[in-house]
Scaffold this active site. Sequence first.
Site, PDB file in Angstrom:
ATOM      1  N   ASN A 114      11.588  13.952  -4.330  1.00  0.00           N
ATOM      2  CA  ASN A 114      11.796  14.772  -2.991  1.00  0.00           C
ATOM      3  C   ASN A 114      13.137  15.102  -3.238  1.00  0.00           C
ATOM      4  O   ASN A 114      14.059  14.205  -3.478  1.00  0.00           O
ATOM      5  CB  ASN A 114      11.966  13.547  -2.084  1.00  0.00           C
ATOM      6  CG  ASN A 114      12.142  14.029  -0.629  1.00  0.00           C
ATOM      7  OD1 ASN A 114      12.499  15.151  -0.538  1.00  0.00           O
ATOM      8  ND2 ASN A 114      12.090  13.094   0.449  1.00  0.00           N
ATOM      9  N   HIS A 127       6.102  19.536   2.086  1.00  0.00           N
ATOM     10  CA  HIS A 127       7.374  18.796   1.558  1.00  0.00           C
ATOM     11  C   HIS A 127       6.782  17.816   0.932  1.00  0.00           C
ATOM     12  O   HIS A 127       5.648  17.251   1.219  1.00  0.00           O
ATOM     13  CB  HIS A 127       8.200  18.325   2.933  1.00  0.00           C
ATOM     14  CG  HIS A 127       9.385  17.536   2.616  1.00  0.00           C
ATOM     15  ND1 HIS A 127      10.294  17.718   1.716  1.00  0.00           N
ATOM     16  CD2 HIS A 127       9.566  16.241   2.919  1.00  0.00           C
ATOM     17  CE1 HIS A 127      11.009  16.920   1.612  1.00  0.00           C
ATOM     18  NE2 HIS A 127      10.616  15.991   2.213  1.00  0.00           N
ATOM     19  N   CYS A 149      15.577  17.106   5.395  1.00  0.00           N
ATOM     20  CA  CYS A 149      14.817  17.806   4.537  1.00  0.00           C
ATOM     21  C   CYS A 149      14.097  18.978   4.992  1.00  0.00           C
ATOM     22  O   CYS A 149      13.698  19.825   4.220  1.00  0.00           O
ATOM     23  CB  CYS A 149      13.620  16.600   4.170  1.00  0.00           C
ATOM     24  SG  CYS A 149      14.129  15.142   3.183  1.00  0.00           S
TER      25      CYS A 149
HETATM   26  N1  ACO Z   1       9.743  -0.489  -7.779  1.00  0.00           N
HETATM   27  C1  ACO Z   1       9.090  -1.692  -7.369  1.00  0.00           C
HETATM   28  N2  ACO Z   1       8.860  -2.476  -6.251  1.00  0.00           N
HETATM   29  C2  ACO Z   1       9.484  -1.622  -5.241  1.00  0.00           C
HETATM   30  C3  ACO Z   1      10.091  -0.444  -5.278  1.00  0.00           C
HETATM   31  C4  ACO Z   1      10.507   0.018  -6.463  1.00  0.00           C
HETATM   32  N3  ACO Z   1      10.893   1.268  -6.958  1.00  0.00           N
HETATM   33  N4  ACO Z   1      10.510  -0.109  -3.951  1.00  0.00           N
HETATM   34  C5  ACO Z   1      10.189  -0.958  -3.245  1.00  0.00           C
HETATM   35  N5  ACO Z   1       9.473  -1.967  -3.674  1.00  0.00           N
HETATM   36  C6  ACO Z   1       8.847  -3.106  -3.467  1.00  0.00           C
HETATM   37  C7  ACO Z   1       9.532  -3.635  -2.036  1.00  0.00           C
HETATM   38  O1  ACO Z   1      10.536  -4.471  -2.385  1.00  0.00           O
HETATM   39  C8  ACO Z   1       8.531  -4.298  -1.340  1.00  0.00           C
HETATM   40  O2  ACO Z   1       8.388  -5.682  -1.919  1.00  0.00           O
HETATM   41  P1  ACO Z   1       8.162  -7.061  -0.978  1.00  0.00           P
HETATM   42  O3  ACO Z   1       6.659  -6.700  -0.396  1.00  0.00           O
HETATM   43  O4  ACO Z   1       8.057  -8.007  -2.051  1.00  0.00           O
HETATM   44  O5  ACO Z   1       9.267  -7.006  -0.199  1.00  0.00           O
HETATM   45  C9  ACO Z   1       7.347  -3.524  -2.093  1.00  0.00           C
HETATM   46  O6  ACO Z   1       7.530  -2.917  -2.950  1.00  0.00           O
HETATM   47  C10 ACO Z   1       6.973  -2.522  -0.635  1.00  0.00           C
HETATM   48  O7  ACO Z   1       5.542  -2.509  -0.889  1.00  0.00           O
HETATM   49  P2  ACO Z   1       4.809  -1.192   0.374  1.00  0.00           P
HETATM   50  O8  ACO Z   1       5.686  -1.528   1.554  1.00  0.00           O
HETATM   51  O9  ACO Z   1       3.434  -1.597   0.285  1.00  0.00           O
HETATM   52  O10 ACO Z   1       5.218   0.079  -0.406  1.00  0.00           O
HETATM   53  P3  ACO Z   1       4.489   1.234  -0.144  1.00  0.00           P
HETATM   54  O11 ACO Z   1       3.105   1.415  -0.641  1.00  0.00           O
HETATM   55  O12 ACO Z   1       4.732   1.434   1.396  1.00  0.00           O
HETATM   56  O13 ACO Z   1       5.637   2.484  -0.890  1.00  0.00           O
HETATM   57  C11 ACO Z   1       7.256   3.817  -0.047  1.00  0.00           C
HETATM   58  C12 ACO Z   1       6.787   2.348  -0.240  1.00  0.00           C
HETATM   59  C13 ACO Z   1       7.143   4.522  -1.446  1.00  0.00           C
HETATM   60  C14 ACO Z   1       8.946   3.841   0.172  1.00  0.00           C
HETATM   61  C15 ACO Z   1       6.599   4.555   0.929  1.00  0.00           C
HETATM   62  O14 ACO Z   1       6.434   3.487   1.933  1.00  0.00           O
HETATM   63  C16 ACO Z   1       6.954   6.087   1.304  1.00  0.00           C
HETATM   64  O15 ACO Z   1       6.676   6.674   0.620  1.00  0.00           O
HETATM   65  N6  ACO Z   1       7.591   6.058   2.477  1.00  0.00           N
HETATM   66  C17 ACO Z   1       8.164   7.153   2.956  1.00  0.00           C
HETATM   67  C18 ACO Z   1       9.348   7.512   2.052  1.00  0.00           C
HETATM   68  C19 ACO Z   1       9.774   8.773   2.236  1.00  0.00           C
HETATM   69  O16 ACO Z   1       9.018   9.760   2.764  1.00  0.00           O
HETATM   70  N7  ACO Z   1      11.048   9.067   2.002  1.00  0.00           N
HETATM   71  C20 ACO Z   1      11.787  10.227   2.194  1.00  0.00           C
HETATM   72  C21 ACO Z   1      12.282  10.489   3.455  1.00  0.00           C
HETATM   73  S1  ACO Z   1      13.392  11.485   3.533  1.00  0.00           S
HETATM   74  C22 ACO Z   1      12.829  12.946   3.497  1.00  0.00           C
HETATM   75  O17 ACO Z   1      12.015  13.271   3.117  1.00  0.00           O
HETATM   76  C23 ACO Z   1      12.866  13.534   4.957  1.00  0.00           C
END
Ligand code: ACO
Length: 375
Positions: free
Chosen positions: A279, A249, A111
């Site tokens: 993203n 970003h 990214c």
């Molecule tokens: N819809 C519904 N539920 C979901 C989804 C979805 N799309 N995705 C995950 N869940 C569920 C999971 O299965 C999990 O369920 P469980 O607890 O029963 O196992 C739960 O939601 C996860 O909840 P949290 O971990 O509390 O979710 P969080 O609030 O941390 O958000 C997220 C997750 C959005 C991925 C966050 O951690 C995040 O943004 N992380 C960084 C992501 C990122 O930056 N990605 C890009 C990297 S690449 C780049 O840019 C370089």
Amino acid sequence: MTHAAIVGWGKCLPPSILTNQDLATFLPTDDEWITSRTGMKERRISHVPGIELAITAARRAIACAGMSGKDIELIIYGSCSNDETVPNSASGVQQRIGATQAAAFDVNTACTSFMYGLSIGTSMIKTGIVKNALVIGVELISQYMDWDNRNVAVLFGDGAAAMVLQESEQETGVIAEKLQCYADSRQILRVRGMGTMYANLGVQFGQTSWDFDGREIFRKAVQGMSEASLDVMQRAGVTMDDIALVVPHQANLRIIDAVAKRAGAGADKVFLTVQKYGNMSSATAPVALVEAVEEGRVPAGSLVLMPAFGGGLTLSAHLIRWGQRMTPLTPCDAELPPSPKTALEIVNDIRAQKKLGEAEAARFKTLSFPENRTG
Ligand code: ACO
């Protein structure tokens, strides 16, 4: 001292929009979860190869600079989703824009690829190797997304942006930067299936499975972007009061909020596109900067702070002094062809092509990597 002014800018967003409701038609997710956890409502899905997005953005940036392709001396193609590896993608842009005298290479730091490219282009101008550079950030993530994995499928989109840098005696362009990589965290974001070692296992290129530790990425991203932001402000001897706009970003609205808070920026100072584009990896930050300029959010001569992070985990922060001009020198008629399909139809086509066999999926999951081994 020579500087590298940003004299041209352009973006290219594919027209097909994938909504949260579209995603909920094939994934166990909903608009409320995606919006509250990420800030995202929509993202774009491309009906053309990534290089077409890059070329359209490049043409717009070159026209904006009042230049033509043959003037360009260096092309840097920042991406982790290249259409092909040999020949490189930058040479494909070079051929299509007619930059016959240019050097051309690709950069992949996930990214942050555009931001790393911006540093390289700036440095090559400052050291007199070239007088100008075209830096591109482009991504076609839809083609290698694991569309059955709701943890990642909702987060990404396609897009491109480009900027033309030109030597200048004025102190404009990048005035301070910090580049770093948390290599110990490289395993927390990995796209299994992209690379030669997978071909040796009989995996068809493009069939992917993502390792994605969202919480750990979140933590490292906030730490890395806020520390890098404070670092560049210190290097340049400025405070947040001196900065007109923060253009980060855009991986998650909550990451952006946390970074802004730690760096001392109020919400009115942070420019957002995450709600409409998600993203777009390396295209994200430059698309946001182009939109900020187009919307008049970057006053002449003002300072812009751009923190970013990506797989690796690479991270960066750039402090940019904008020049005196906010409008293109020349209009540009470069356009993508219309999309014959909706975003959901394109995604469903990709899903149908990429359906992993049970055995293949199991083999992916058992692969181990050097950093996971002990001793
Ligand atoms: N819809 C519904 N539920 C979901 C989804 C979805 N799309 N995705 C995950 N869940 C569920 C999971 O299965 C999990 O369920 P469980 O607890 O029963 O196992 C739960 O939601 C996860 O909840 P949290 O971990 O509390 O979710 P969080 O609030 O941390 O958000 C997220 C997750 C959005 C991925 C966050 O951690 C995040 O943004 N992380 C960084 C992501 C990122 O930056 N990605 C890009 C990297 S690449 C780049 O840019 C370089």
